[in-house]
Design a protein around this motif. Structure first.
Motif, short mmCIF file in Angstrom:
data_model
loop_
_atom_site.label_atom_id
_atom_site.label_comp_id
_atom_site.label_asym_id
_atom_site.label_seq_id
_atom_site.Cartn_x
_atom_site.Cartn_y
_atom_site.Cartn_z
N PHE A 485 0.81 -1.21 0.00
CA PHE A 485 0.00 0.00 0.00
C PHE A 485 0.84 1.26 0.00
CE2 PHE A 485 -0.27 -1.31 4.62
CZ PHE A 485 0.46 -0.24 5.15
N LEU A 486 2.16 1.12 0.00
CA LEU A 486 3.02 2.29 -0.06
C LEU A 486 3.33 2.60 -1.52
CD1 LEU A 486 5.53 1.31 2.74
CD2 LEU A 486 3.60 2.87 2.93
N SER A 487 3.30 3.86 -1.85
CA SER A 487 3.66 4.21 -3.23
C SER A 487 4.04 5.67 -3.29
CB SER A 487 2.48 3.95 -4.17
OG SER A 487 1.45 4.88 -3.91
N ASN A 488 4.82 5.98 -4.30
CA ASN A 488 5.12 7.36 -4.61
C ASN A 488 5.37 7.45 -6.10
OD1 ASN A 488 5.74 10.03 -4.61
ND2 ASN A 488 7.74 9.81 -3.60
N PRO A 489 4.47 8.07 -6.84
CA PRO A 489 4.65 8.13 -8.29
C PRO A 489 5.64 9.22 -8.72
CG PRO A 489 2.58 9.15 -7.66
CD PRO A 489 3.21 8.66 -6.40
N ALA A 490 6.09 10.03 -7.78
CA ALA A 490 6.93 11.17 -8.16
C ALA A 490 8.41 10.79 -8.14
CB ALA A 490 6.68 12.33 -7.21
N ASN A 491 9.16 11.38 -9.04
CA ASN A 491 10.61 11.23 -8.97
C ASN A 491 11.21 12.54 -8.50
OD1 ASN A 491 10.50 12.91 -11.20
ND2 ASN A 491 10.89 11.27 -12.67
N LYS A 492 12.49 12.49 -8.19
CA LYS A 492 13.15 13.69 -7.67
C LYS A 492 14.64 13.58 -7.88
CE LYS A 492 13.51 14.66 -3.07
NZ LYS A 492 12.93 14.97 -1.76
N ALA A 493 15.23 14.65 -8.32
CA ALA A 493 16.68 14.69 -8.46
C ALA A 493 17.25 15.57 -7.35
CB ALA A 493 17.07 15.27 -9.82
N THR A 494 18.39 15.15 -6.82
CA THR A 494 19.06 15.95 -5.80
C THR A 494 20.51 16.14 -6.21
OG1 THR A 494 17.68 14.94 -4.10
CG2 THR A 494 19.65 16.08 -3.34
N THR B 405 -7.14 13.07 -7.40
CA THR B 405 -6.94 13.81 -8.65
C THR B 405 -6.96 15.33 -8.42
OG1 THR B 405 -9.32 13.56 -8.93
CG2 THR B 405 -7.92 12.06 -10.17
N ASP B 406 -7.29 15.74 -7.21
CA ASP B 406 -7.40 17.17 -6.96
C ASP B 406 -6.00 17.80 -6.92
OD1 ASP B 406 -9.68 19.13 -5.81
OD2 ASP B 406 -7.70 19.66 -5.00
N PRO B 407 -5.86 19.01 -7.47
CA PRO B 407 -4.54 19.65 -7.45
C PRO B 407 -4.01 19.90 -6.04
CG PRO B 407 -6.18 21.05 -8.57
CD PRO B 407 -6.88 19.78 -8.20
N SER B 408 -4.88 19.92 -5.06
CA SER B 408 -4.41 20.16 -3.69
C SER B 408 -3.82 18.91 -3.06
CB SER B 408 -5.58 20.64 -2.83
OG SER B 408 -6.54 19.60 -2.68
N PHE B 409 -4.01 17.74 -3.70
CA PHE B 409 -3.53 16.47 -3.13
C PHE B 409 -2.01 16.41 -3.20
CE2 PHE B 409 -2.60 11.85 -3.59
CZ PHE B 409 -3.07 11.45 -2.35
N LYS B 410 -1.40 15.92 -2.15
CA LYS B 410 0.06 15.86 -2.10
C LYS B 410 0.50 14.59 -1.38
CE LYS B 410 4.40 17.11 -1.78
NZ LYS B 410 5.27 16.88 -2.94
N ARG B 411 1.41 13.84 -2.05
CA ARG B 411 2.00 12.67 -1.40
C ARG B 411 3.26 13.08 -0.67
NH1 ARG B 411 0.31 7.75 -2.99
NH2 ARG B 411 -1.12 7.78 -4.76
N LEU B 412 3.42 12.58 0.53
CA LEU B 412 4.68 12.71 1.25
C LEU B 412 4.97 11.33 1.80
CD1 LEU B 412 2.28 14.57 2.87
CD2 LEU B 412 4.25 16.01 3.21
N PRO B 413 5.46 10.44 0.94
CA PRO B 413 5.54 9.02 1.29
C PRO B 413 6.15 8.81 2.68
CG PRO B 413 6.30 9.40 -0.92
CD PRO B 413 6.09 10.75 -0.31
N PRO B 414 5.62 7.90 3.47
CA PRO B 414 4.50 7.02 3.13
C PRO B 414 3.14 7.69 3.31
CG PRO B 414 5.27 6.52 5.32
CD PRO B 414 6.17 7.61 4.81
N PHE B 415 3.11 8.98 3.62
CA PHE B 415 1.85 9.63 3.95
C PHE B 415 1.34 10.44 2.77
CE2 PHE B 415 4.59 9.69 7.85
CZ PHE B 415 4.04 8.56 8.40
N MET B 416 0.20 11.12 3.00
CA MET B 416 -0.34 12.01 1.98
C MET B 416 -1.31 12.95 2.65
SD MET B 416 -2.40 8.92 0.46
CE MET B 416 -0.94 8.06 1.01
#
Lengths: 1027, 573
Positions: A485-494, B405-416
């Motif tokens: 259930f963990l996911s992150n579709p975003a990538n990131k460069a540092t 799908t809302d523009p205000s949605f933000k993932r901060l893995p593992p949270f959001m």
């Protein structure tokens, strides 16, 4: 010239021809290895004439054939020989087991060991040179009494070095002086093979000249330089295999299901009420019997993850290889010398892809001009290290707590991960695979140049300038993922760079004076040190490709964020030293240093650190001269002060920082940006965050130390050793204690607070013997102990120390005291539960805490001091046996006593403290009415009894004894007679091969009870060649 | 002695660097307190104080108070992976397991005082600015006292007896200020004084929508006075209701109502959808943002655990409505709540919301299997999205979340989370505070239209509650109170209606527990709730509310220790 010499000889012969064959005898005195010995006393017994050998071991003396020459040398067996002819002769003295004439580098100067008055330990670099640890301090573990070293298993891991216990609450790392230049960077950044000698200045009388940074001790490292009259090529190579012989034993998938079942039925909850396991059991909560655990085919609803039995630790770890190669070339002549060395070290890491690669190059040279009156030289050391940026702490932790039923991969090749009902913990294999492309590059260039001019033959002025640049650069890509259930579709460069720079300029004047039997050495010096640090890093998201080669900031299209910071500090110091020796018998030394530091308030910027010491070489007294038992005896006493300035650079100022926003994932945002206009995005207005309360009255922490020492050599130095006793008082200990919440952010303030006292002793004894021509034995044992006591504790720092802050304080106790509840076994009968003090959450199988104040309630008033983590003593024993061409060494090291807090117990003994994770197999033996003798609390899914509280349940014996190192070497020189090797040896060795620990310690290794990166066994095969 | 010159040169070399300035290292990249005295820096310090509104964390979510107000009220279960997942909140939920060394309690206390300290630091600077260079001086003082009042209000309802520190007190004497320096009532007066000052000096509107306004200050003042009106003794028993305070509540609510600045949103949903932020119903809200140059955005971090476990979201399934909460939305044949019988039959296990009637606010508030998630007919909430159904059932809270799908949605893995604002005060609250004051003053008739305004809006809020086929998600039937037709509007009945309406309207919004304590019914109410609810879910086995203790959290043990015993523990702890 030659002719002139011959003429002289001839004339001398003529002069002596009055009586038989009389004339000048010349010779060279060396040790058994052929190295020339300086200052050997050569006397003619009959004529009472005597002379000393020169630098090259040469002497000339008037003697006649038939007379007797006596060669005596401090600590060596005196040699008497009949003069049989007047030709030049070679003499060898046995100085094995004698190191009195060893040159010891102490504060800014060098002395002979016999003249030392402070507590200085010299490390036998030969003992450790083949140990491929990547950090010479690791190899030193247990070899020097009073120096306590602890390591972890990380391939590039720094070590913790503690001299004579804990001196302060702050940074207790000793100050390293590498070729005269002070640094506090770890020694893993230099090549172990470049080290010529290591000296540890333990007491204040020897360390005080390093002043404000010397309180935690000083370790002096001298690197190899070319030697006059030698040409030499050294090559060393070794390959090691490392593996674990100790690790935790987490549950497998079925056992985990069983433990969950037991915890649920103990709680009288339906164990089948969970997302994964199904149980066949008798449904009798009072006498539960489990028939079998049914593991589903898939663990997730989408049927992408097949139930597995993953041993996560095995998946992330590997037996691996360490390779080490060193080449050094040196050259020396009258006019100068030079050395060049190259080293390569590659440790592939016991955790997969934690590889550490290190290339070091070192070049140094010295030039002599005007007959040696002017000497200039330089040293250049470069280090390059490459390490993947892996979240190693997370990976090792996850490998223990990740559920075994989770597969590494899904059926379609994606990542396995947690499903509903489990902790939100990531797949550690994924963490390795998705981060291994991110490499940190570390580079360090340390250069120093000196000029030494002899104004008079005995008056030198020397100026040294050193620059030390160390920097990291890395570029990383964060890859998108889905794992359970963990996911992150975003990538990131540092992209990130930082550099630390230290500039040191030392100037010193030395003057040697010999007046009759008195010898004086004076030193006057000045030193400026400037440290600068800067970093810069940026991140950007929205990369079109998930490729490390694309991951540059300019490739990012969104969330481009930059950060940068810097700091600096400066030290300005003056110092002086005077040594006095009378008749090689009475020794005295005085040093003083005045340090100014930018870290302290204008009122307390400067401090003076004085020291004095005296020594008496009793064995030089007439009544002991020629004594058959006592060959050397010296008494020493030293007193001195040292300081500590290891605090934040700006501690005297009240400061705010314009923190815009911080990453809130694991800690609250400390930023000050706010969307006041309700725009929802874009640059926000922001302000300032208080980060520190300044204390302009802040001053040095001072350590005052007295040292009583004895050095002895018995039976012609077959048995030798040192004993030291010290009393160390630290006052004005710098501390930034926890503070009342009402102060808000930046309530942290550095204060000068408590005082404490360390007393202790150290002993080292060596025994060297030659049992026969082919068989030599050498034993060296050392032992050290210290006791710590807080002697003054003002109320404003109380909260920073163990205790309850009011009635129970650490005053009069060790600073390392453990404070908490007493776990008084388990409740095993209902009667015990009913008749005990009120304890919220008590019940059968639960831990019973002792009602210390007998008020019938278990609360925070029932805590007490439970002991301390100070060991009773630490010890080491090195045994070396050589027989013909074989050398066998084994080295044991141990710690006796002291409590360690075993953090692993949270996982190994409980199902309630980390309920969603995997547990250790000790839970299978937990208390149940049917297993009434177990000491492990009954399993439960809810920690009602607060069993994670700081209690004696987690405190276990820290004693251990380890076979740190065993080595067998074979000398190839006799075999390879055709090639003229100066040294040719092959060896096999093993580190950490055997370990004995107290049975009361339930974790894998009491040496690092809280570190999941275990210390591996390292077995090595290697070769050393010198030509 | 030609060497003399060398010796002189050598000695000079040794003294060459005796320059005093060598040791003057200027702090790098930081600013000294003394440099903050410029108008623009002071403005920044005011912003920093606002920023503290949202600088909370999932283990101390004071921005929305769900763990303190919703979790402890019988409206919600903790949720998450099991009772041990953020076990501090399990202690809150069960009361009997709570302890003086609960880490979240200490974190909450500390971080609320961070907010107070930011307001005080800015106030100290503003107080010293001349109006000639800083024309906004009084207005900013008013904003800062509003913010300080807010943080103290939260501390007050959580901890009862707290140390009061304002900008006039030097930091060096903070350690002499006890949490018993003021009485409980005295503390309320201090908080009220801050809001009163703010209400007198703030403008009616602000060009920056995030700034406090006169209406916001008057509303918060009314709220404070309402809490103060219910007098408590030292053991947390409610001993009476101060009528003069109630009259003031009524007055200040009227000022807000009559200002013409506020109205209820036409659809209840709009309060919980990002596109309607800062509407006329929003009296004061925390302004969140994304894509703002901070590492992860300044998002609603206090709600970061509250999303479901399906692949579009993924973590962490906290804040689950209780069965009792769901049942409260049931309506009778008249479309009115079932004050006394709502919980007799549990609708949750049946999952059948068609054969009974419910208030439409149910589907705005609670994610139910088979019902569209956050009004998205193509994203139907599934039972499998729950984290630990064996402990916490399959329901989740909806008001705080957004569509992925809302523009205000933000993932901060593992949270959001999201940048959707969170309301501190919405206009509905002002209406019901006035209604409550009126009822307690015996003027229930004047309260009726206020309560009915709220209910009428609920009636009107079914547009978005549709399945993909356009049919209503549940069987909605709700009506206003019509005395003589569907009810008898006595004072007692009105009180029940008011209290029930507050529960339905503000369900899962974080303040329910404090209503219960204010009314003096927390202990009886919760123990009655536990006695039924513990048979529905195993995690409440240990739950028990200890009267005269659990109305307030304990003063954190750390703080008592750090104060060296100056702070005194709350009653019963």
């Amino acid at each position: 010239m030659r002719k002139l010499l011959l003429l002289c000889c001839f004339l001398a012969l003529l002069a002596g021809s009055v009586w038989a064959q009389s004339g000048t005898v010349s010779g060279t005195v060396t040790d058994k290895s052929g190295a020339p010995l300086e200052a050997v006393t050569v006397s003619v017994v009959e004529s009472q004439k005597s002379t000393l050998t020169d630098l090259k071991g040469n002497f000339r003396i008037q003697a006649a054939v038939g007379q007797t020459l006596r060669l005596s040398y401090v600590g060596a067996k005196t040699l008497t020989v009949k003069v049989t002819s007047l030709t030049h002769q070679q003499f060898q003295l046995d100085i094995s087991g004698n190191n009195l004439n060893e040159i010891v580098v102490t504060g800014y100067t060098a002395e002979k060991k016999k003249d030392l008055t402070g507590a200085v330990s010299v490390v036998n670099v030969n003992d450790i040179k083949d140990i491929p640890e990547g950090n010479p301090m690791k190899a030193l573990q247990g070899r020097v009494p009073g120096v306590n070293i602890t390591e972890s298993g990380t391939p590039n891991g720094a070590v913790t070095v503690r001299l004579r216990g804990i001196t302060t609450l702050n940074n207790n790392d000793p100050l390293y002086i590498i070729d005269g230049i002070p640094t506090q960077r770890g020694l893993q950044e230099i090549n172990q093979n470049d080290i010529e000698s290591i000296q540890v200045l333990k007491d204040a009388s020897s360390a005080s000249i390093y002043g404000s940074r010397a309180a935690a001790g000083v370790i002096i490292i001298t690197t190899k330089r070319g030697r006059k009259g030698t040409k030499r090529i050294d090559f060393d190579a070794s390959t090691s295999l490392q593996y674990y012989n100790s690790k935790l034993t987490p549950l497998n998938a079925e056992q985990h299901g069983e433990a969950y079942w037991r915890a649920a039925v103990n709680d009288h909850q339906d164990p089948n009420n969970n997302g994964i396991y199904t149980y066949n059991w008798n449904n009798d909560y009072n006498n539960p019997v489990l028939t079998n655990v049914i593991i589903p085919t898939y663990i997730d609803g989408a049927h992408t993850m097949k139930a597995a039995d993953t041993h996560w630790f095995n998946e992330i770890s590997q037996p691996s290889v360490i390779q080490s190669y060193n080449l050094s070339v040196s050259n020396g002549s009258e006019n100068g010398n030079s050395l060049f060395s190259l080293g390569y070290y590659d440790n592939r890491g016991i955790i997969k892809d934690t590889r550490d690669q290190k290339i070091t190059a070192r070049f140094n040279s010295d030039y002599n001009f005007f007959n040696g009156r002017l000497r200039v030289g330089e040293t250049m050391n470069t280090t390059f290290m490459k390490d993947p940026i892996l979240p190693v702490g997370d990976i090792t932790m996850l490998s223990i707590i990740e559920n075994p039923i989770i597969p590494i991969h899904t059926v379609t090749g994606g990542w396995g991960g947690p499903v509903a009902g489990m902790d939100d913990r990531d797949n550690p294999v994924r963490l390795i695979e998705n981060n291994k492309q991110n490499i940190n590059n570390f580079g360090r260039i340390v250069g120093n140049a000196y000029i030494d001019f002899a104004i008079l033959p005995n008056l030198h002025v020397k100026s040294t300038y050193a620059a030390d640049f160390a920097g990291n650069y890395y570029r990383a890509i964060q890859l998108p993922y889905v794992a359970g259930f963990l996911s992150n579709p975003a990538n990131k460069a540092t992209q990130s760079t930082d550099y630390a720079m230290t500039l040191t300029w030392q100037n010193q004047l030395t003057y040697d004076l010999h007046l009759g039997k008195s010898a004086f050495n004076f030193l006057l010096g000045e030193e400026n040190i400037q440290d600068k640090y800067q970093n810069f890093n940026g991140t950007a998201q929205g990369l079109a490709l998930n490729d490390i080669n694309y991951a540059y900031l300019t490739a990012g299209t969104s969330n481009i964020i930059v950060n940068g910071a810097g700091s600096g500090d400066a030290l300005l110091s003056y110092f002086g030293k005077a040594n006095y020796t009378y008749n090689d018998k009475y020794l005295a030394s005085v040093t003083v240093r005045r340090d100014g530091s930018s870290k302290f308030g204008a009122d307390n910027r400067y401090a003076v650190f004085p020291a004095a010491s005296v020594g008496w070489r009793v064995s030089q007294e007439e009544f002991l001269k020629g004594n058959p038992i006592v060959s050397d005896l010296k008494l020493r006493y030293g007193w001195g002060q040292t300081g500590n300035q290891n605090i934040a650079n700006n501690a005297t100022y009240t400061l705010y920082s314009s923190i815009y926003g911080t990453d809130p994932t694991w800690d609250a945002d400390h930023g000050s940006a706010y969307d006041i206009s309700g725009k929802n995005s874009g640059t926000l207005p922001s302000g300032f965050t208080s980060i520190q309360t300044g204390n302009p009255k802040l001053k040095w922490e001072t350590t005052t130390q007295s040292n009583f020492g004895v050095d002895f050599g018995l039976f012609n130095n077959k048995l030798s050793g040192s004993l030291d006793y010290f009393i160390k008082n630290t006052t004005n200990i710098l501390i930034s204690p926890p503070y009342l919440a009402v102060l808000g952010e930046g309530g942290n303030e550095w204060l000068n607070g408590a005082s404490m006292k360390n007393t202790g002793f150290e002993a080292i004894v060596s025994y060297n013997t030659e049992l026969s021509r082919d068989f030599r034995l050498s034993l060296t044992g050392n032992i050290a102990a210290y006791r710590n006591k807080v002697t003054y504790l003002p109320t404003n720092v109380l909260t920073g120390y163990p205790g309850n802050g009011t009635t129970q304080t650490v005053l009069g106790r060790s600073i390392n005291s453990e404070f908490g509840w007493v776990a008084d076994g388990l409740f095993t009968t209902q009667a015990q539960v009913d008749n005990s003090a009120a304890q919220p959450g008590k019940g059968l199988g639960r831990i019973r805490y002792a009602d210390l104040n007998n008020d019938g309630v278990i609360d925070d008033q029932d805590r007490k001091f439970l002991g301390s983590s100070d060991p009773n003593f630490i010890y080491g024993l090195n045994t070396s046996v050589s027989w013909r061409n074989f050398d066998l060494t084994f080295f044991f090291q141990g710690v006796q006593g002291g409590l360690v807090y075993n953090n692993y117990k949270y996982l190994t003994d409980f199902t309630s403290l980390a309920p969603g994770s995997n547990w250790g197999n000790r839970v299978l033996d937990a208390w149940t009415p049917q297993n009434p003798n177990s000491k492990i609390p009954a399993l439960t899914l809810v920690d009602r009894n607060n069993e994670g509280r700081y209690s004696s349940y987690f405190l276990e014996s820290g004693s251990y004894l380890k076979l740190r190192n065993v080595q067998l070497a074979y000398d190839l020189k006799p075999v390879l007679k055709k090639v003229k090797f100066q040294r040719a040896q092959i060896f096999v060795q093993a580190s950490n091969l055997l370990r004995f620990k107290s049975s009361s310690f339930t974790g894998p290794d009491p040496e690092n009870p809280n570190n999941i990166y275990p210390i591996p066994v390292v077995t090595t095969i290697g070769i050393n060649l010198s030509y | 002695m030609k060497n003399i010159k060398y010796i002189v040169a050598a000695v000079m070399l040794l003294t060459v660097a005796s320059c005093k300035k060598y040791l003057d290292e200027t702090p790098q990249g930081v600013i000294a307190a003394s440099n903050l005295n410029t108008p623009s820096n002071v403005e920044g310090m005011v912003i920093a104080a606002y920023s503290a509104l949202g600088n909370d964390h999932y283990t101390y979510p004071f921005s929305n108070m769900w763990a303190y107000g919703s979790l402890r009220s019988g409206d919600a279960y903790k949720g998450g992976g099991g009772p041990g997942d953020v076990s501090e909140f399990n202690q809150y939920e069960t009361f009997s397991l709570n302890r003086v060394d609960n880490g979240s309690t200490d974190g909450t206390w500390y971080n609320l005082y961070v907010g107070v300290a930011r307001a005080n630091a800015a106030l100290a600077l503003v107080d010293n600015m001349p109006t000639s260079t800083y024309p906004n001086k009084v207005e900013r003082q008013a904003e800062l006292r509003f913010l300080r009042g807010h943080f103290y209000f939260l501390l007050k309802i959580l901890f009862k007896r707290i140390p009061w520190i304002d900008e006039s007190i030097p930091k060096t004497s903070y350690d002499t200020i006890s949490n018993r320096s003021y009485s409980s009532d005295g503390l309320w007066s201090k908080i009220a004084a801050d809001f009163k000052f703010a209400s007198e000096h703030l403008p009616v509107t602000q060009s920056d929508v995030g700034r406090a306004t006169k209406g916001a200050a008057q509303s918060y003042l009314a709220k404070t006075l309402l809490y103060q009106a219910y007098t408590q003794d030292d053991n947390n028993n409610v001993t009476g209701i101060d009528q003069s305070k109630l009259a003031l509540v009524n007055t200040y609510c009227d000022s807000v109502i009559n200002s013409g600045q506020y109205s209820l949103d036409p659809d209840f949903a709009q309060n919980f959808l990002p596109q309607y932020e800062n509407s006329k119903e929003s009296v004061f809200a925390i302004q969140y943002s994304v894509g703002d140059g901070t590492p992860q955005g300044r998002v609603d971090y206090g709600h970061v655990l509250d999303y479901p476990m399906d692949v579009e979201y993924g973590c962490c399934g906290f804040h689950s409505p209780s069965d009792n909460m769901v049942n409260a939305f049931k309506t009778d044949n008249f479309g009115l709540p079932l004050f006394n019988t709502y919980n007799n039959v549990d609708v949750v296990p049946t999952g059948d919301y068609k054969s009974i009637t419910v208030d439409p606010r149910l589907d705005h508030t609670i994610a139910i299997p088979g019902h569209p998630y956050k009004y998205q007919t193509n994203l139907v909430y599934q039972a499998a999205w729950a984290r630990a159904p064996q402990s916490y059932g399959s329901l989740l809270s909806l008001k705080e979340v957004v569509a992925y799908t809302d523009p205000s949605f933000k993932r901060l893995p593992p949270f959001m989370s999201s940048s959707k604002n969170w309301e501190i005060i919405r206009y509905a609250d002002v209406l019901l505070w006035k209604a409550e004051a009126l009822i307690e003053m015996g003027q229930e008739q004047q309260a009726l239209p206020l309560i009915n305004m709220i209910r009428q809006r609920a009636i009107n809020s079914t547009t978005l509650l549709k399945q993909a086929d356009g049919s209503a998600t549940s069987n909605y039937h709700v009506d206003i109170y019509r005395p003589g037709i569907n009810c008898t509007w006595t004072n007692d009945y009105a009180r029940q209606a008011l209290r029930f309406e507050r529960r339905l309207e503000f369900a899962m919004e974080g303040y329910r527990f404090f209503d219960l304590v204010r009314w003096g019914i927390a202990g009886d109410y919760l123990n009655a709730y536990f006695s039924v609810e513990k048979n529905r879910t195993p995690h409440l086995t240990d739950a028990f509310f200890k009267k005269n203790r659990d109305e307030y959290l304990p003063i954190p043990l750390n703080q008592i220790n750090f104060s060296k015993g100056l702070y005194k523990q709350n009653s019963g702890w």
